[in-house]
Design an enzyme around this catalytic site. Structure first.
Site, short mmCIF file in Angstrom:
data_model
loop_
_atom_site.label_atom_id
_atom_site.label_comp_id
_atom_site.label_asym_id
_atom_site.label_seq_id
_atom_site.Cartn_x
_atom_site.Cartn_y
_atom_site.Cartn_z
N HIS A 77 0.63 -1.26 -0.21
CA HIS A 77 -0.13 -0.48 -0.10
C HIS A 77 0.56 1.64 0.06
O HIS A 77 0.73 2.61 0.28
CB HIS A 77 -1.13 0.06 1.12
CG HIS A 77 -2.22 0.93 1.06
ND1 HIS A 77 -3.62 0.63 1.60
CD2 HIS A 77 -2.16 1.42 -0.11
CE1 HIS A 77 -4.63 1.15 1.03
NE2 HIS A 77 -3.92 1.62 0.37
N ASP A 130 -10.53 -0.16 3.76
CA ASP A 130 -8.71 -0.75 4.59
C ASP A 130 -8.86 -0.92 6.10
O ASP A 130 -9.69 -0.56 7.01
CB ASP A 130 -7.56 0.33 4.41
CG ASP A 130 -6.47 -0.23 4.83
OD1 ASP A 130 -5.93 -1.48 5.53
OD2 ASP A 130 -5.51 0.06 4.11
N HIS A 161 -6.75 -1.27 7.97
CA HIS A 161 -5.51 -0.57 8.49
C HIS A 161 -6.21 0.56 8.71
O HIS A 161 -6.48 1.76 7.74
CB HIS A 161 -4.54 -0.94 8.30
CG HIS A 161 -4.18 -2.12 8.85
ND1 HIS A 161 -4.71 -3.03 7.83
CD2 HIS A 161 -3.73 -3.52 9.84
CE1 HIS A 161 -4.36 -4.48 8.43
NE2 HIS A 161 -4.22 -4.71 9.60
N ASP A 194 -3.12 3.06 8.03
CA ASP A 194 -2.56 3.96 6.85
C ASP A 194 -2.22 5.59 7.55
O ASP A 194 -2.03 5.97 6.80
CB ASP A 194 -2.42 3.32 5.69
CG ASP A 194 -2.92 2.34 5.49
OD1 ASP A 194 -2.36 1.55 6.14
OD2 ASP A 194 -2.82 1.82 3.87
N HIS A 241 4.18 0.75 4.18
CA HIS A 241 2.57 0.22 4.07
C HIS A 241 1.63 0.78 4.73
O HIS A 241 -0.01 1.03 5.13
CB HIS A 241 2.30 -0.62 3.83
CG HIS A 241 2.49 -1.80 4.18
ND1 HIS A 241 1.95 -2.92 4.17
CD2 HIS A 241 2.96 -1.69 6.02
CE1 HIS A 241 1.85 -3.86 5.15
NE2 HIS A 241 2.46 -2.92 5.87
N ASP A 297 -7.58 -2.20 0.09
CA ASP A 297 -6.57 -2.67 0.65
C ASP A 297 -6.89 -3.66 0.51
O ASP A 297 -8.47 -3.97 1.34
CB ASP A 297 -6.45 -2.17 1.64
CG ASP A 297 -5.23 -3.25 1.90
OD1 ASP A 297 -4.41 -4.63 1.90
OD2 ASP A 297 -3.67 -2.81 2.51
N ASP A 341 -6.81 -6.87 2.19
CA ASP A 341 -7.04 -7.23 3.50
C ASP A 341 -8.42 -6.38 4.32
O ASP A 341 -8.61 -6.01 5.37
CB ASP A 341 -5.82 -6.70 4.12
CG ASP A 341 -5.66 -5.28 5.04
OD1 ASP A 341 -6.70 -4.55 4.82
OD2 ASP A 341 -4.55 -5.51 5.15
N GLU A 400 -2.19 -5.14 -1.81
CA GLU A 400 -1.86 -6.26 -1.16
C GLU A 400 -2.14 -7.41 -1.23
O GLU A 400 -2.77 -7.96 -0.19
CB GLU A 400 -2.47 -5.39 0.05
CG GLU A 400 -1.80 -4.49 1.55
CD GLU A 400 -0.16 -4.72 1.20
OE1 GLU A 400 -0.02 -5.35 2.01
OE2 GLU A 400 0.32 -3.54 2.11
#
Length: 302
Positions: free
Chosen positions: A103, A125, A127, A129, A142, A228, A230, A274
């Site tokens: 990412h 995402d 997360h 980030d 990332h 992303d 994930d 990712e």
């Protein structure tokens, strides 16, 4: 639309802590990306891959911030070249579709998309980030691209990392479920819009994404959409380096990207990141990435 979707692979894993994500662009293409784009009634041109030096031949400790931001000098090189390509594709009136890689490539994607336009950002995402070199527990970039684009902390002195003119009020993060404590505090203190999985549980994916797209679209010329993989539950997308239980389902993901496609403000740039085929099962994460790209481009069941 009178445009082409221009595919560009960025096979980098400089920003990640799990090897194999650099093979993501190849896995996504192999999974049928061109066919998926055709199903969405879009023209497709594959511009190949950005040239990236393999991480094994470099030393992360050569980065200016050393282990607080691993491979930062290499990420700068990739980001600057990627920004130029994305800006050129946008100037041609085409849609850049950037395939990661990790990412950290979003630093270049956003900088390029923002070069001649006011963009909003929709960030799917698990997360945030939103870390910086001084707050990151890992030093993996990332986990930093949004902080970089906004020029937070150490990134304030790195103009190459910033997306010029990006307004944090036009950033919407969707589906968060794992944040580092300093990152959580930074998001709380920022005017970005942030929606966790709890919000999706309580309100439903349609309402949440409608609000997110609305926030990102306000006053924007176009949207940068960052997906992303994930973001999805690992049962749906096992081939990612940082899986987090409790992500969105297959249908929720499609519904979200369908809303992006129907937004009043057009998508200016799109990236999928990712995908790690080393960790995948029968390339199913890459196949799902192709399906979601088609939904983001307007494919519908009826």
């Amino acid at each position: 639309m009178n445009r082409s979707v221009r595919i560009l692979g960025v096979p980098t894993d400089y920003g990640a802590n799990r090897r194999g994500v650099d093979m993501g662009p190849s896995a996504i293409r192999y999974a049928g990306l061109a066919d998926a784009i055709a199903r969405a009634n879009e023209q497709c041109v594959d511009d190949g891959d950005l040239s990236v030096v393999r991480a094994e031949s470099t030393d992360p400790d050569r980065a200016p911030m050393q282990d607080r931001a691993k491979f930062l000098s290499e990420i700068q090189d990739v980001s600057e070249r990627l920004a130029d390509v994305v800006a050129g594709v946008c100037a041609d009136g085409d849609l850049p579709l950037v395939l990661g890689g990790d990412h950290s490539i979003a630093i270049g994607s956003m900088a390029g998309a923002a070069r001649e336009a006011d963009i909003g950002v929709v960030w799917f995402d698990a997360h945030g980030d939103f870390n910086t070199p001084s707050t990151s527990p890992s030093g993996n970039v990332h986990g930093m691209p949004l902080a970089a684009a906004l020029g937070h902390d150490e990134f304030a002195d790195l103009p190459w990392a910033q997306a010029s003119g990006l307004d944090p009020e036009r950033i919407a993060l969707v589906g968060l479920r794992n944040l580092d404590p300093p990152e959580r505090a930074a998001i709380h203190d920022s005017p970005v819009s942030a929606y966790s999985m709890s919000d999706i549980d309580e309100r439903g994916i349609v309402d949440v994404v409608e609000d997110a797209v609305g926030a990102a679209s306000a006053g924007a010329d176009g949207l940068h959409v960052s997906l992303d993989m994930d973001w999805l539950d690992p049962k749906e997308a096992p081939g990612v380096g940082t899986p987090e239980r409790g992500g969105v389902t297959y249908r929720e993901a499609h519904a979200a990207l369908e809303q992006v496609a129907s937004a009043d403000v057009p998508t200016r740039s799109l990236e999928v990141v990712e995908v790690n085929p080393v960790l995948d099962s029968h390339n199913e994460t890459a196949e799902l990435a192709c399906e979601l790209v088609a939904s983001a481009l307007g494919e519908r069941i009826l």
